[in-house]
Design an enzyme around this catalytic site. Structure first.
Site, PDB file in Angstrom:
ATOM      1  N   LYS A  78      -9.952  -0.859 -23.209  1.00 45.97           N
ATOM      2  CA  LYS A  78      -9.943  -2.311 -23.035  1.00 45.97           C
ATOM      3  C   LYS A  78     -11.352  -2.815 -22.751  1.00 45.97           C
ATOM      4  O   LYS A  78     -12.109  -2.213 -21.987  1.00 45.97           O
ATOM      5  CB  LYS A  78      -9.000  -2.669 -21.888  1.00 45.97           C
ATOM      6  CG  LYS A  78      -8.798  -4.158 -21.658  1.00 45.97           C
ATOM      7  CD  LYS A  78      -7.785  -4.365 -20.538  1.00 45.97           C
ATOM      8  CE  LYS A  78      -7.559  -5.826 -20.214  1.00 45.97           C
ATOM      9  NZ  LYS A  78      -6.547  -6.007 -19.139  1.00 45.97           N
ATOM     10  N   SER A 153      -3.664  -9.707 -20.218  1.00 48.73           N
ATOM     11  CA  SER A 153      -4.998  -9.654 -20.789  1.00 48.73           C
ATOM     12  C   SER A 153      -5.257  -8.432 -21.675  1.00 48.73           C
ATOM     13  O   SER A 153      -6.288  -8.358 -22.340  1.00 48.73           O
ATOM     14  CB  SER A 153      -6.043  -9.701 -19.673  1.00 48.73           C
ATOM     15  OG  SER A 153      -5.943  -8.564 -18.825  1.00 48.73           O
ATOM     16  N   SER A 177      -0.841  -7.942 -16.832  1.00 50.85           N
ATOM     17  CA  SER A 177      -1.708  -7.841 -18.006  1.00 50.85           C
ATOM     18  C   SER A 177      -1.460  -6.648 -18.904  1.00 50.85           C
ATOM     19  O   SER A 177      -2.009  -6.584 -19.999  1.00 50.85           O
ATOM     20  CB  SER A 177      -3.185  -7.838 -17.565  1.00 50.85           C
ATOM     21  OG  SER A 177      -3.563  -9.114 -17.128  1.00 50.85           O
TER      22      SER A 177
END
Length: 466
Positions: A78, A153, A177
């Protein structure tokens, strides 16, 4: 959707058996990443990934390494996490683009397990919104419908896994997220217990809301990853007790009769839940009853007023992100609004909010003590059209809309307990099939029960496809 049928475990098994070379696996993943249509990637490391694949193959052929469940498996990182050689954008035009001078501990552990970070996946600015629509690039979309959001996210990670480009991707979860994009993209997403996956040696744990993890297509892949990622790092402020068995082996053991709480009521916001979402929850409850579990309806353990403690901590955390003053205007309106809200908070307000979070966790523990797991929808709606939540003209309304879309997820960050979104159902909106995630949350440190139950629910889904 076109999907590579191999899971992470199937991939590593084929590599260990010599049925496929690691570089072949990596080349296929790189090709899929370059052909991505979900805007899931921020950087693709062709040369570095192939170099790592050749070195792992050399070690395997020489007998210097014993392949494990993630050996040779492509696994992107990520964009919020530091990966050596990767420009770290953090989803932001204000601070992004620099090469990190270190590599985060979760990356170190993935590499140690033999996973190959082949690039980085998209995240919204600083990981703050529940949609992945950072300025300066195309919004990340679900592979089920390219006009709809991938969630956030960890939106890029979920989209890449959901599209079949990779079998596993690293993510993180501070308010949902991992689980939000897992639901939007039809994949598995587990937020581990507080302290289960260390933020060390460079991460700051703060109030302990954020947990590192992965997104996968199967619960067993998630279990294998948790085996690789769990464990302390020197100096950790939170310590999860060591498991009594591997998480992968927990997937294969029989389940005792569980006491299951069904939570239909939104927790952090007064919002309308889509009828198809509640119908999916009811079908899951019926499946659990048919398995012999005790199923009982339960109510929200606290309401929006108590949740305001989380909002205060979230705002102060946003304000604490280092942004050069002259570049503040490059932040999104949402980030600027959250940071301004955080700066207005006093030290006393923050102290009261941290205490409030602890009291909420205690209250939840007492109210749900009799339940082994709590089952709810992951989200109040199927994945929404791109831009449906983002409101640059009114960030306060944007934030409220996010809360209404995700009225259950942050409960588990506040309490520190594990929770997992499972792709158990689908619905149709405008003639398009979309995924519906069901969330199961457990007792503190009891990921094993969630994983075992998740495998049973997967099997039930696959035996009775809708």
């Amino acid at each position: 959707m076109t999907m590579n049928p191999l899971t992470a475990l199937e991939t590593s098994t084929r590599i260990a058996a010599g049925d496929v070379e690691i570089v072949e696996v990596v080349d296929a993943a790189l090709e899929a990443a370059h052909a991505d249509e979900c805007h899931a990637w921020t950087w693709i490391d062709d040369d570095g990934a192939r170099l790592a694949a050749r070195e792992l193959q050399r070690q395997r052929d020489a007998g210097h390494i014993r392949p494990g469940p993630l050996f040779g498996v492509p696994c992107p990182i990520k964009d919020l996490n530091a990966l050596a050689g990767a420009p770290r954008a953090i989803g932001s035009r204000a601070v992004g683009g620099a090469l990190p001078d270190h590599e985060d501990g979760i990356v170190t552990r993935l590499r140690a397990a033999g996973a190959i970070p082949i690039g980085t996946t998209a995240a919204p600015e600083f990981g703050l919104p529940c949609y992945t629509e950072p300025d300066g690039r195309e919004p990340t979309v679900t592979p089920w419908d390219h006009t709809r959001m991938a969630g956030g996210s960890s939106g890029g990670a979920a989209a890449a896994v959901g599209a079949g480009e990779v079998p596993i991707a690293q993510g993180s979860d501070g308010g949902g997220s991992i689980r939000i994009p897992a639901s939007c993209c039809g994949v598995v997403g587990l937020k581990p217990s507080r302290g289960r996956v260390s933020a060390g040696p460079y991460g700051i744990d703060g109030p302990g809301l954020v947990s590192g993890g992965v997104l996968t297509r199967t619960v067993r892949d998630t279990a294998a990853a948790l085996d690789a990622l769990s464990g302390p790092w020197p100096g950790d402020p939170y310590h999860a007790p060591a498991p009594t068995e591997s998480y992968l082996s927990a997937c294969d053991r029989g389940l005792r009769r569980l006491h299951v709480g069904i939570l239909r009521e939104p927790v952090i916001a007064d919002t309308e839940v889509a009828p198809d979402i509640l119908a999916a929850l009811d079908r899951t409850a019926a499946t659990l009853e048919s398995m012999g579990h005790i199923v009982e309806q339960t109510g929200a353990p606290f309401g929006p007023e108590e949740w305001e403690s989380f909002q205060c901590v979230w705002e102060v955390g946003a304000a604490a992100i280092p942004v050069p003053p002259e570049r503040e205007e490059l932040c999104t309106p949402m980030s600027r609004w959250l940071r301004a809200q955080g700066r207005r908070r006093t030290g006393v307000e923050l102290a009261e909010a941290l205490a409030g979070i602890q009291m909420v966790a205690r209250h939840v523990g007492q109210q749900w003590q009799r339940f082994d797991v709590i089952v709810s929808p992951t989200l109040a709606q199927p994945p929404l059209p791109v831009g449906a939540l983002r409101n640059d003209n009114d960030p306060s309304a944007d934030f409220d809309a996010q809360c209404r879309f995700t009225p259950w997820t942050s409960l588990w960050n506040i309490t520190g307990r594990p929770a997992m979104s499972l792709p158990l159902h689908t619905t149709h909106v405008g003639g398009v099939e979309l995924p519906v995630g069901i969330m199961i949350g457990g007792q503190m440190y009891d990921e094993a029960t969630l994983l075992a139950l998740g495998c049973a629910l997967e099997a039930a889904r696959d035996a009775n496809p809708r």
